[in-house]
Every structure is written in structure tokens, then in C-alpha cells.
Design a protein around this motif. Sequence first.
Motif, PDB file in Angstrom:
ATOM      1  N   ASP A   7       0.833  -1.197   0.000  1.00 38.90           N
ATOM      2  CA  ASP A   7       0.000   0.000   0.000  1.00 38.90           C
ATOM      3  C   ASP A   7       0.874   1.255   0.000  1.00 38.90           C
ATOM      4  OD1 ASP A   7      -2.459   1.217  -0.005  1.00 38.90           O
ATOM      5  OD2 ASP A   7      -2.584   1.352   2.164  1.00 38.90           O
ATOM      6  N   ARG A   8       1.918   1.231   0.840  1.00 42.48           N
ATOM      7  CA  ARG A   8       2.817   2.383   0.938  1.00 42.48           C
ATOM      8  C   ARG A   8       3.542   2.608  -0.392  1.00 42.48           C
ATOM      9  NH1 ARG A   8       5.896   0.465   4.786  1.00 42.48           N
ATOM     10  NH2 ARG A   8       4.281   0.796   6.329  1.00 42.48           N
ATOM     11  N   PHE A   9       4.057   1.516  -0.962  1.00 40.93           N
ATOM     12  CA  PHE A   9       4.785   1.612  -2.233  1.00 40.93           C
ATOM     13  C   PHE A   9       3.870   2.209  -3.312  1.00 40.93           C
ATOM     14  CE2 PHE A   9       6.070   0.136  -6.387  1.00 40.93           C
ATOM     15  CZ  PHE A   9       7.457   0.122  -6.361  1.00 40.93           C
ATOM     16  N   THR A  10       2.657   1.674  -3.369  1.00 41.14           N
ATOM     17  CA  THR A  10       1.744   2.086  -4.430  1.00 41.14           C
ATOM     18  C   THR A  10       1.359   3.559  -4.302  1.00 41.14           C
ATOM     19  OG1 THR A  10       0.867  -0.159  -4.489  1.00 41.14           O
ATOM     20  CG2 THR A  10      -0.442   1.532  -5.562  1.00 41.14           C
ATOM     21  N   HIS A  11       1.051   3.980  -3.075  1.00 38.38           N
ATOM     22  CA  HIS A  11       0.650   5.369  -2.893  1.00 38.38           C
ATOM     23  C   HIS A  11       1.805   6.332  -3.129  1.00 38.38           C
ATOM     24  CE1 HIS A  11      -2.979   3.613  -0.960  1.00 38.38           C
ATOM     25  NE2 HIS A  11      -3.528   4.650  -1.565  1.00 38.38           N
ATOM     26  N   THR A  12       3.007   5.948  -2.718  1.00 40.87           N
ATOM     27  CA  THR A  12       4.173   6.809  -2.964  1.00 40.87           C
ATOM     28  C   THR A  12       4.434   6.898  -4.466  1.00 40.87           C
ATOM     29  OG1 THR A  12       5.109   6.014  -0.882  1.00 40.87           O
ATOM     30  CG2 THR A  12       6.587   7.195  -2.356  1.00 40.87           C
ATOM     31  N   ALA A  13       4.308   5.756  -5.143  1.00 36.48           N
ATOM     32  CA  ALA A  13       4.541   5.734  -6.597  1.00 36.48           C
ATOM     33  C   ALA A  13       3.530   6.628  -7.306  1.00 36.48           C
ATOM     34  CB  ALA A  13       4.439   4.304  -7.112  1.00 36.48           C
ATOM     35  N   GLU A  14       2.278   6.498  -6.894  1.00 40.28           N
ATOM     36  CA  GLU A  14       1.239   7.339  -7.507  1.00 40.28           C
ATOM     37  C   GLU A  14       1.526   8.818  -7.293  1.00 40.28           C
ATOM     38  OE1 GLU A  14      -2.531   5.192  -5.991  1.00 40.28           O
ATOM     39  OE2 GLU A  14      -3.170   6.454  -7.675  1.00 40.28           O
ATOM     40  N   ALA A  15       1.908   9.151  -6.080  1.00 39.82           N
ATOM     41  CA  ALA A  15       2.156  10.556  -5.752  1.00 39.82           C
ATOM     42  C   ALA A  15       3.345  11.110  -6.531  1.00 39.82           C
ATOM     43  CB  ALA A  15       2.403  10.698  -4.249  1.00 39.82           C
ATOM     44  N   ALA A  16       4.281  10.230  -6.872  1.00 45.00           N
ATOM     45  CA  ALA A  16       5.497  10.686  -7.554  1.00 45.00           C
ATOM     46  C   ALA A  16       5.267  10.918  -9.045  1.00 45.00           C
ATOM     47  CB  ALA A  16       6.613   9.662  -7.348  1.00 45.00           C
ATOM     48  N   LEU A  17       4.182  10.411  -9.557  1.00 47.09           N
ATOM     49  CA  LEU A  17       3.948  10.515 -11.005  1.00 47.09           C
ATOM     50  C   LEU A  17       3.176  11.780 -11.369  1.00 47.09           C
ATOM     51  CD1 LEU A  17       3.042   6.801 -11.738  1.00 47.09           C
ATOM     52  CD2 LEU A  17       5.014   8.015 -12.625  1.00 47.09           C
TER      53      LEU A  17
END
Lengths: 174, 247
Positions: B237-247
Motif C-alpha cells: 500500500d505504501r509503495f503504491t501510494h508513494t509511486a502514484e504521488a510521484a507521477l
Amino acid sequence: MQTRDEEFGEVALTQTVNLLRFARRLTSDPSSAEDLVQETLMRAWRAFDQFRGGTNARAWLFRIMLNVFYGQGRKGHLTLVPLGDLDGPTVDGRNQNLEVSDALARLPADQRAVLLLGVVEGFTCREMSDMLAIPMGTVMSRLSRARGAMRRQLGVAENEAGAKVEAYSQRESS
Amino acid sequence: MNCEDIEKLSPLWHTGELEPARQTAFDTHVATCQDCADALRSQISVDSSLRDVVLAVDPHLQQSARRIETRVAAEIAGERSRRWLFPSIAAAAAAIAAVIFIAIPRPAAKVDARVLADASRDHTVEVIQNAPRHWRTDPSEIAAIVASQGVSAADVKALEATGYRLDRAKICRVAGLPYLHLVYAKAGREFSVYMRKKSDQPLPDALSVAGSLQVASFSRGRVQAVVVTEASVADCDRFTHTAEAAL
């Protein structure tokens, strides 16, 4: 609160395409495949009260489909796929799709079923054993025989398989 | 373990069902036996060809599926209505029920469910089982295949905001479509990210669990991606949300 229809829609109807894709290869006939999927979904609807939420809906539906298929006396039945009905354009100007479809269609139905369930649909041997009500060892031997028959029919020699995999990777990345 | 054992157990190797001790013994034998390694490569080649053909995009399949669902809806409505006394009322009810049934919102129907299943299977074979694949590790080679898929190198780089570094990449097919398979790693923990240029086919935003794997997906900016990992639900969940925020 979901109605029974809504639950059935989410659990079963989201699998219609997967069931149909499997049925078309299993029955080797698009029309029979549609009938098989329809009968599967109707049986699933009638038995939906027995379905427990949280369990593997795909496995449950495929099990019903296999019961319908074998219940119609099709065990071991062998017909060739009407290739033109099932396959799209050829790759690299060759009949690669037709070759694979033809090899698949020539397998006995028992072997074709486990190969499709395991390789295409991603079920484990344990799941297939439960689904087909046969021992794990039987699933494994059917899978091995199916892969061997496909390999022989496609002319994939073991010493050239690595090169084919490599060539495939190269083609994909070009 | 000998060659006969390898032949017998190979179906379990393909499905990832070998117990850890047997898996180790299996891998050890294959690493030192050219015949068995060739046989496994041959099986992988056959499996790959089969998936390519059976999972190829087929618009007729969707049409047939919708036709079946309509017939099922009508049949269900008919079964219900047969309990009614007046045929005309029953017929009207059947028609209404069919319309309602077809119109039922089906969240997952917007999504090609094969994408998640295929990505999970691919991660299992290529990352967990480490099946032989032609991975790109050189930055210039990775940049080339990223560009070939119409994806920006900046988007691939952006995912390193998760704290995980891009380790390797290749192109693979998921649900019959080409995806970049990017593996981000840190301290032995790996996340597969299946990324492609955003298309008309949406992916689910929800986090789901498939066996021992966590599977998430998102569409953001110019790309859509499926994340698969053995890490915990929280980490995924953390990885996915951080990845989304970075895009």
C-alpha cells in the motif's frame, strides 16, 4: 446491502469472458462454448446460495463448467478447432497461431483441460485436483503429457527452446 | 534429486507449488544438468506460445460474452416468472428483470481481470522462481525498451521515490498486451511494476490479495501500472501510494 443479483453479477458475471475463452478451446466449437458457459452460469445462479463469500469464485465456476462439460459425455471427445473461427491474424507472416491452436486441439480433452487451466488460467495443481476431483499425481502426469505432446507437435526441440525464448525476448524488445 | 524426479515434479515447479526444500533441490539439480535445464526451457517456450495464442485480444469474445449474459439474464427472469399466475405480467416482469440485471453495476467488469491474474503469475515465474529471462540491467538498454513502449524515462525513474531502486527491466505480455516489467528492489525485497502507457482500458485502484502475493494497480499521469509483491499489505500500500504521488 447487496442484492442477490448484484452479488451474482460481481462473483460470476465478471468471469464470463474467462469462462468463454476456456470453453471455446475445450469444446473446439464457438457455439457449443456459448451454450456451455450459459449452462454454467445458470447452474451457478441456482446454486449461488451455497457459494461462500471469500472463497475462490473462479475455481468454483470452472468446477461447475467442467462438471457440465463431462456430464454431457464429452470425456475424451476429440474434435479439431475450426481454426478460422478462433484465431486472429498470424504473427510474422507465419501460421504460428494456427500451429499452436492445432496442436492444442489435437490433445485429448483431459490433457487439454489441465493445460489450459494450469498454463492459461493460472490454477495450481492442487486447485485443479479439487476442481476435477482427481489425484494431484494425475493432474501432474496429464500436464507433463500435454506439454510433451505440444512440444512434439510444435517441433520445439529442447536444444532449440532456449534460442526460441531468447528470440521471443528480442522480438518483444525490438 | 535426479532427472526422473525433475521430470515428475516439473508441473509443481511451473505452478510454484514445490515446498522450499524440494524447490532448492530442484533448482540445484537444474543448475548443473543441461538436459533438465533444456527441457524446462522447452516447456516454458511451449507455455509462452500457448498463452500468447489463447490470450490474444479477440473482440468477438467480448461480444459473445455480452450475448451470453443477456441470455442468462432472460433465463433467470424466466425462471422467476414461471412462479407467477398471469403470463402477461410474467413476461413483462421478465423483460424488466433482464434490463435491471444487465444494468447491475459490476465494478470489476470495467477491468480486464486477466491483467491482475497474469501479472501475479508472471511475477511468480519471473521474479520469485527466477525463471530464465532476458532481463535488461544496463541503463541505456532499459531506456531503449522504456522508450519503445511510449513510456517516459522520467516516469520510470519517479517510482524510485518509493525508496526502491530500479533493478532490471524487460518487456512481457500481460493479458495479451505488452507491458514494461520493471523490478524495483531494496534489501532483498522486490516489487514488480507492470507499466504501460495509459490506454482506454482502465485498471482497478483497489488493493487486492492473491494467495501470498499483494496486487495493486493504479492509473496516474501518463501511465497505468500493476504492482505485485510478496511484501506485506502495508508495504505494498505504501509503495503504491508513494509511486502514484510521484507521477
